[in-house]
Design an enzyme around this catalytic site. Structure first.
Site, PDB file in Angstrom:
ATOM      1  N   THR A  52      -3.280   5.561  -4.077  1.00  0.00           N
ATOM      2  CA  THR A  52      -2.249   6.442  -3.654  1.00  0.00           C
ATOM      3  C   THR A  52      -1.039   5.968  -4.485  1.00  0.00           C
ATOM      4  O   THR A  52      -0.314   6.988  -4.540  1.00  0.00           O
ATOM      5  CB  THR A  52      -2.027   5.947  -2.037  1.00  0.00           C
ATOM      6  OG1 THR A  52      -2.028   4.600  -1.905  1.00  0.00           O
ATOM      7  CG2 THR A  52      -3.218   6.450  -1.205  1.00  0.00           C
ATOM      8  N   THR A  53      -0.765   4.835  -4.675  1.00  0.00           N
ATOM      9  CA  THR A  53       0.304   4.443  -5.497  1.00  0.00           C
ATOM     10  C   THR A  53       0.623   5.234  -6.529  1.00  0.00           C
ATOM     11  O   THR A  53       1.457   5.898  -7.114  1.00  0.00           O
ATOM     12  CB  THR A  53       0.819   3.007  -5.752  1.00  0.00           C
ATOM     13  OG1 THR A  53       0.308   2.395  -4.386  1.00  0.00           O
ATOM     14  CG2 THR A  53       2.111   2.736  -6.151  1.00  0.00           C
ATOM     15  N   ASP A  85       0.788  -1.083  -0.013  1.00  0.00           N
ATOM     16  CA  ASP A  85      -0.028  -0.109   0.092  1.00  0.00           C
ATOM     17  C   ASP A  85       0.782   1.102  -0.087  1.00  0.00           C
ATOM     18  O   ASP A  85       1.764   1.508   0.941  1.00  0.00           O
ATOM     19  CB  ASP A  85      -0.722   0.047   1.148  1.00  0.00           C
ATOM     20  CG  ASP A  85      -1.792   0.723   1.077  1.00  0.00           C
ATOM     21  OD1 ASP A  85      -2.721   0.891   0.191  1.00  0.00           O
ATOM     22  OD2 ASP A  85      -1.936   1.911   2.007  1.00  0.00           O
ATOM     23  N   ASP A 108      -9.177  -0.163   1.728  1.00  0.00           N
ATOM     24  CA  ASP A 108      -9.436   0.366   0.325  1.00  0.00           C
ATOM     25  C   ASP A 108     -10.481  -0.069  -0.358  1.00  0.00           C
ATOM     26  O   ASP A 108     -11.348   0.733  -0.912  1.00  0.00           O
ATOM     27  CB  ASP A 108      -8.145  -0.209  -0.332  1.00  0.00           C
ATOM     28  CG  ASP A 108      -6.717   0.272  -0.180  1.00  0.00           C
ATOM     29  OD1 ASP A 108      -6.625   1.004   0.675  1.00  0.00           O
ATOM     30  OD2 ASP A 108      -5.719   0.128  -0.918  1.00  0.00           O
TER      31      ASP A 108
HETATM   32  P1  ADP Z   1      -2.800   2.149  -5.922  1.00  0.00           P
HETATM   33  O1  ADP Z   1      -2.150   2.270  -4.433  1.00  0.00           O
HETATM   34  O2  ADP Z   1      -2.555   3.238  -6.862  1.00  0.00           O
HETATM   35  O3  ADP Z   1      -4.188   1.608  -5.763  1.00  0.00           O
HETATM   36  P2  ADP Z   1      -2.602  -0.690  -6.813  1.00  0.00           P
HETATM   37  O4  ADP Z   1      -1.307  -1.616  -6.289  1.00  0.00           O
HETATM   38  O5  ADP Z   1      -3.582  -1.024  -5.858  1.00  0.00           O
HETATM   39  O6  ADP Z   1      -2.248   0.825  -6.554  1.00  0.00           O
HETATM   40  O7  ADP Z   1      -2.636  -0.742  -8.132  1.00  0.00           O
HETATM   41  C1  ADP Z   1      -3.834  -0.215  -8.638  1.00  0.00           C
HETATM   42  C2  ADP Z   1      -3.698  -0.393 -10.136  1.00  0.00           C
HETATM   43  O8  ADP Z   1      -3.850  -1.739 -10.525  1.00  0.00           O
HETATM   44  C3  ADP Z   1      -4.760   0.351 -10.943  1.00  0.00           C
HETATM   45  O9  ADP Z   1      -4.470   1.079 -11.976  1.00  0.00           O
HETATM   46  C4  ADP Z   1      -5.889  -0.698 -11.422  1.00  0.00           C
HETATM   47  O10 ADP Z   1      -6.632  -0.471 -12.638  1.00  0.00           O
HETATM   48  C5  ADP Z   1      -4.934  -1.825 -11.619  1.00  0.00           C
HETATM   49  N1  ADP Z   1      -5.384  -3.182 -11.715  1.00  0.00           N
HETATM   50  C6  ADP Z   1      -6.125  -3.737 -10.859  1.00  0.00           C
HETATM   51  N2  ADP Z   1      -6.537  -4.883 -10.945  1.00  0.00           N
HETATM   52  C7  ADP Z   1      -5.980  -5.161 -12.224  1.00  0.00           C
HETATM   53  C8  ADP Z   1      -6.178  -6.242 -13.265  1.00  0.00           C
HETATM   54  N3  ADP Z   1      -6.678  -7.499 -13.019  1.00  0.00           N
HETATM   55  N4  ADP Z   1      -5.175  -6.088 -14.556  1.00  0.00           N
HETATM   56  C9  ADP Z   1      -4.915  -5.010 -14.835  1.00  0.00           C
HETATM   57  N5  ADP Z   1      -4.826  -3.705 -13.834  1.00  0.00           N
HETATM   58  C10 ADP Z   1      -5.333  -3.990 -12.660  1.00  0.00           C
HETATM   59 MG    MG Z   2      -5.282   0.203  -4.757  1.00  0.00          MG
END
Ligand code: ADP
Ligand code: MG
Length: 551
Positions: A95-96, A62, A391
């Site tokens: 957030t990332t 996270d 989240d």
């Molecule tokens: P953040 O802190 O930004 O939420 P995450 O590590 O949770 O970072 O990653 C979020 C990203 O991963 C988003 O851009 C989301 O659309 C993408 N994502 C989640 N599931 C999938 C998937 N199955 N295939 C492709 N991208 C995905």
């Molecule tokens: Mg996320």
């Protein structure tokens, strides 16, 4: 002019950096932060193990948590940490992405600065670009039908995809959607979700699949005395913030006793005082007592005699939740306790979870009070699960409140980048270059998702752009299948507000950092950590020894 004394304006020890030096150092520090979290983005992102100065370990994916745990020294880097914080507060997710996007905007801005484009022009271009990006995003948004639980579930699953719990996503998403839809309220024409109504309780042991929703409040406490009933129906609950103990004097006092009868009289007196306290609870009509302070042995004995289910040393936050759930008032002085202060719950019972006993307060007066009991094999699993659930709760809340979603997996970012590249020439001038830079920067999301999934970012970008050119506006990176795919059909969806906020927060932070051309740090101030003229190379947190994570 010769021989003139230098004028000293700043205090001794003040560090100052000006012009290009200040700008490039700020950009480098900010990028170092964004590079540090980049590898965690997406379902295939890696986790980070953070060790604090006390040796406590946190394993997480996270962004907000990583940045909260590491000690950041550089003032510009601190501003990036704020981006993560504000994103977390607004939407609880993304957030990332917000941090990585800020870093990328600054990277491209740095290139423009090197070409002698003035920061004001870059900032102007970024503003135009972010406004246009939001406009494009709004057009891409899809309405979520009220009561469409399946969509909400997929939004929850997408947000949890990168958290450790991936294997049990279905169960967890069901729990989350159930919890949030239960507490959602309609105020006027608006849907409002107050996540304070969801209590999170963690208990290690048992599998993730045992995580469940409880319609009520859970206390991580057992009843204080074996002689008390194990469960109470039609519970009338007293919430007391006072100790059921004999008060100790502030000073050391000594009592001289001449014969055994005096000792007995002294003990009797003490017992009498405690008994009076318990009688006050009994008189109020309560059959359950939740005490924020201690309950001593004698009081426990009397409470058990009166069949009052009692819990001691309850957490303040739990007391507040109980008050809201049962309608009870927290009473600070037992003298003031009356039947009016009592709360109501259909059932109060002690249940063994794993090796520990917990108190479940269910069928509460306020049906909107719900709890999620998180289970997982170890402390670290449970903690990361909690962050994933946080989240998921947040995105489902946002989705219900706004009723709009977009495609994830870099689909929205790609569409925005393409739209901005069409828009840039219509603006012209040097701003055009900044808008094009913005378009390149926002592609960092699909690029990083591909990179983290072991796919070739260049190939994937060419493919996803060509899909968009052919009118497939929801094409993104399906990291699980390793190909470009329609993200809506694959149920990779996110609330509109999350992406909107990512753009807003990152462009504002980047602009703010770009406008700085002078860093004046008092002795011991943040910039003191900067090596003169050097700045930090934008590198990972690689070989850094624990407790020394300064940027
Ligand atoms: P953040 O802190 O930004 O939420 P995450 O590590 O949770 O970072 O990653 C979020 C990203 O991963 C988003 O851009 C989301 O659309 C993408 N994502 C989640 N599931 C999938 C998937 N199955 N295939 C492709 N991208 C995905
Ligand atoms: Mg996320």
């Amino acid at each position: 002019m010769t021989g003139q004394q230098p004028i000293i304006v700043l205090k001794e020890g003040t560090k100052r950096e000006r012009g290009k030096g200040a700008q490039s150092n700020n950009i480098m520090a900010a990028r170092a932060i964004s590079d540090a979290v980049k590898s965690t983005l997406g379902p295939k992102g890696m986790d980070k193990m953070l060790v604090d100065s006390m040796g406590d370990v946190v394993v997480t994916n996270d962004g907000a948590t990583i940045l909260k745990e590491i000690d950041v020294e550089h003032p510009a880097a601190k501003m990036i940490v704020e981006v993560a914080k504000s994103q977390d507060e607004e939407c609880g997710d993304g957030t990332t992405s917000a941090v990585v996007l800020t870093g990328e905007l600054l990277k491209y801005a740095g290139d423009l600065l090197d070409q002698n484009i003035h920061p004001t022009v870059i900032c102007g271009g970024f503003k135009l670009a972010s406004d246009k990006a939001k406009e494009i995003l709004n057009k891409l948004a899809i309405d979520i039908k009220p009561g469409d639980k399946n969509t909400l579930k997929n939004i929850a699953i997408t947000s949890m995809a990168s958290k450790g719990a991936s294997s049990e996503k279905e169960t967890l998403a069901d729990v989350v959607v159930d919890a949030v839809t239960r507490i959602a309220e309609k105020v006027g024409t608006k849907n409002i979700v107050d996540l304070d109504n969801v209590q999170i309780q963690k208990k290690q042991g048992g599998g993730i699949a045992n995580t469940e929703i409880i319609k009520g409040i859970i206390l991580d406490k057992e009843r204080v005395h074996e002689g008390m009933p194990k469960n109470i129906k039609n519970a009338k609950i007293a919430l007391v913030n006072a100790a059921l103990e004999v008060k100790k004097t502030e000073v050391d006092a000594r009592i001289q006793i001449q014969d055994p009868t005096q000792l007995q009289a002294f003990l009797d007196e003490e017992e009498g005082m405690i008994k009076k306290m318990v009688d006050k609870v009994k008189k109020s009509g309560a059959n359950v007592l939740i005490c924020q302070k201690g309950i001593d042995d004698i009081a426990q004995h009397f409470l058990a005699k009166h069949n009052i289910y009692s819990v001691r040393r309850a957490k303040k936050s739990d007391m507040e939740k109980l008050a809201k759930a049962t309608g009870a008032k927290v009473v600070a002085n037992l003298d003031g306790l009356t039947s009016k202060d009592l709360g109501y719950a259909g059932k109060v019972e002690e249940i063994k979870i794993g090796d520990d006993k917990m108190t479940f307060v269910t069928d509460c007066k306020n049906p909107k009070a719900v709890s999620i009991l998180i289970r997982g094999t170890t402390e670290h699993v449970v903690d990361e699960l909690e962050r994933g659930i946080h989240d998921a709760l947040s995105v489902v809340k946002v989705a219900i409140e706004d009723g709009k979603m977009t495609a994830g997996g870099g689909a929205a970012a790609t569409a925005i980048a393409m739209g901005l590249r069409d828009y840039a020439p219509t603006v012209g001038g040097r701003e055009q270059m900044a808008i094009e830079a913005f378009a390149d920067a926002i592609e960092v999301v699909p690029k990083t998702l591909s990179e983290n999934a072991g796919l070739d970012p260049i190939d994937m970008m060419l493919e996803v752009r060509s899909a968009h050119k052919k009118g497939k506006k929801y094409a993104g990176i399906n990291v699980l299948a390793g190909k470009v795919d329609d993200m809506i059909k694959n149920n990779v969806i996110e609330p509109l507000r999350v992406t909107m906020q990512e753009i807003e927060a990152s462009s504002e932070a980047a602009t703010m950092i770009l406008r700085i051309d002078d860093v004046i740090a008092a002795k011991g101030g943040g910039a003191g950590g900067m090596p003169p003229g050097g700045g930090m190379p934008p590198g990972g947190m690689g070989g850094m020894p624990p407790g020394d994570m300064e940027y």
